[in-house]
Design an enzyme around this catalytic site. Structure first.
Site, PDB file in Angstrom:
ATOM      1  CE  LYS A  79      -3.961   1.826   2.674  1.00  0.00           C
ATOM      2  NZ  LYS A  79      -4.866   1.535   3.804  1.00  0.00           N
ATOM      3  CB  SER A 154      -8.208   3.254   2.691  1.00  0.00           C
ATOM      4  OG  SER A 154      -7.350   2.698   3.666  1.00  0.00           O
ATOM      5  CB  SER A 178      -8.304   0.323   5.495  1.00  0.00           C
ATOM      6  OG  SER A 178      -9.050   1.495   5.372  1.00  0.00           O
TER       7      SER A 178
HETATM    8  N1  GLN Z   1     -13.339   3.201   6.065  1.00  0.00           N
HETATM    9  C1  GLN Z   1     -12.769   3.667   7.271  1.00  0.00           C
HETATM   10  C2  GLN Z   1     -12.577   5.160   7.198  1.00  0.00           C
HETATM   11  O1  GLN Z   1     -12.958   5.731   6.246  1.00  0.00           O
HETATM   12  C3  GLN Z   1     -11.518   2.945   7.586  1.00  0.00           C
HETATM   13  C4  GLN Z   1     -10.279   3.524   7.045  1.00  0.00           C
HETATM   14  C5  GLN Z   1      -9.043   2.728   7.375  1.00  0.00           C
HETATM   15  O2  GLN Z   1      -9.105   1.665   8.009  1.00  0.00           O
HETATM   16  N2  GLN Z   1      -7.890   3.260   7.003  1.00  0.00           N
HETATM   17  O3  GLN Z   1     -12.074   5.771   8.087  1.00  0.00           O
END
Ligand code: GLN
Length: 474
Positions: A79, A154, A178
């Site tokens: 990532k 994400s 994410s």
């Molecule tokens: N979808 C969650 C958010 O928008 C999780 C994001 C993440 O785990 N980086 O914050």
């Protein structure tokens, strides 16, 4: 036609490498072929490293000299918020578009010493904020199963890379789901370790009390291997914990199910798959225990206060002076304002503003203070439930992957995190694995089941996960 070699699991590929049936160069080329065929459309990789084959050759040379590690020569995707020295790391933000990492993340150091090959850096929601990879400054990542749908987020790029056989495994970061949510959407295994198990040094911070680096893989055993290679105490991250800190737990063969959380908003077909997966485990000797987590319905509200608060402080360092984009305005304040206005996308700005608000002196007690107390209550409830059961099971997401552009309202997007944020708030380890598919518009879309275990009990998660996998193969 996809290159079949890249379909191998990490452990199967490792066996073939050890037996000299294949080389790391072969594996890397196979991934590259699949990248050439699909990445332009899927947009999983933001950059494919042009020295990947050289890295593979170096791994083959190390093996020829007698080195052995299951990851030696295995091509992985990273990532683009995890630092690899000398390479760009953008967090999918214009702010860091041309920023080059000056050191390796600790997880990367460990992977390099094991001999893994880094294929490239993968797309994400800007600074990991989102659940669909639509918030990337560099375009959406498409779901390999249905290209009209999101890969999730994400860590959408890392997950799509694994799901489309463009890497054998990958790493993401998980602050509120994410790694797990995109894994559920694309049919991979996604694992968030216990808070502190894996060093956050070299991970671009989103919410420091929530963030963990976690693996994405084709099966549970691969995820376990990736986790074991990257875990451990690290002097560069004072929140890391040594292996063996938590006493080994005796398995009770009991699974806690908080049915009171499965309200109307949860997809009915997905719940059928969930019950079928649990029935498989019952057939293998598990008992289902109905548990109550009274504060769990508050988890999203708590998360969307704590997380932006931490985001607003973490992203304060991106001011045009120290890192990345730098714009000149009328005066110093204007330099900051201009840089941050142009560098950050709308979702990032929204969260910085929310976070600044909940931390402001007039509102601190009403929001941040309350959320912190509620977070403690939630942790206690989860800990108490886990005294009676080995793991807690829920669906990973309330629905299968949605169409690109479908959730333009940020609040509806936040609801996708309903089952995943709890483990980040409480620090527990959690895993998502495939539980079959549901059909939407004639396409079979993957859905995921999530298990959460007590702190340090990743072994318990891997045990249940492997059992479920083996019953699904039958
Ligand atoms: N979808 C969650 C958010 O928008 C999780 C994001 C993440 O785990 N980086 O914050």
């Amino acid at each position: 036609m996809a290159n079949e070699l890249a379909k191998l699991s990490i452990l199967d590929a490792a066996k073939k490498l050890a037996a000299k049936e294949i080389s790391s160069v072969d594996l890397t080329r196979a991934c590259m072929e699949n990248i050439d065929a699909r990445n332009e459309r899927l947009n999983a990789y933001l950059e494919v490293f042009d020295d990947a084959e050289d890295q593979a050759q170096a791994a083959d040379d190390r093996r020829a000299k007698g080195e052995k590690h299951a990851l030696l020569g295995i091509p992985l995707a990273m990532k683009d918020n995890i630092l690899i020295e000398g390479r760009r790391v953008s967090a999918a933000s214009k702010m860091l578009e041309n920023y080059v990492a000056t050191y390796d993340a600790t997880a990367v150091t460990k992977l390099k010493s094991a001999g893994a090959v880094f294929l490239g850096r993968t797309n994400l929601d800007e600074f990991a904020m989102g659940g669909s990879t639509e918030n990337s400054a560099f375009g959406v990542t498409r779901n390999p199963v249905d290209e009209t749908r999101v890969a999730g987020g994400s860590s959408g790029g890392s997950v799509a890379a694994v799901a489309a056989d463009m890497a054998l495994g990958a790493f993401g970061s998980d602050t509120g789901g994410s790694v797990r949510e995109p894994s559920a959407f694309c049919g991979t295994v996604g694992f968030k370790p216990t808070y502190g198990a894996v060093s956050r040094s070299g991970l671009i911070a989103m919410g420091s009390s929530l963030d963990q680096i976690g693996p994405i893989a084709k099966n549970v055993a691969d995820a376990e291997l990736l986790f074991n290679t990257t875990r451990g105490l690290d002097p560069l991250d004072s929140t890391t914990t040594p292996e063996g800190l938590y006493p080994k737990r005796k398995q009770m063969k009991k699974i806690g199910v908080p049915r009171h959380l499965f309200t109307e908003g949860i997809d009915k077909d997905l719940l059928k798959n969930f019950d079928a997966a649990l029935a498989d485990l019952v057939a293998q000797g598990y008992e289902l225990v109905d548990i109550k987590l009274p504060s769990a319905p508050l988890a999203l509200a708590i998360y969307y206060i704590v997380m932006p608060a931490e985001v607003s402080t973490n992203l304060a360092r991106l001011d045009g002076v120290r890192y990345g984009l730098s714009k000149t305005g009328e005066n110093l304040f204007d330099d900051y304002a201009k840089t941050r206005r142009e560098g950050f996308g709308p979702e990032t700005r929204r969260r910085i503003m929310l976070g600044t608000y909940v931390l402001s002196s007039g509102y601190y007690d009403a929001y941040y203070g309350k959320a912190t107390l509620a977070r403690e209550t939630l942790s206690r409830e989860i800990a108490e439930a886990l005294e009676r059961v080995d793991v807690i099971a829920t669906p990973t997401t309330p629905s299968p992957s949605f169409k690109i552009g479908e959730k333009s309202d940020p609040l509806s997007m936040y609801l996708a995190d309903i089952f995943t944020v709890t483990a980040n708030l409480t620090g527990n380890p959690a895993i998502s694995l495939p539980m079959g598919t549901v059909v939407r518009d004639g396409v079979s879309l993957p859905v995921g089941i999530q298990f959460t275990a007590a702190h340090g009990d990743e072994a318990g998660l891997f045990t249940v996960g492997k059992l479920l996998e083996s019953s699904q193969k039958k």
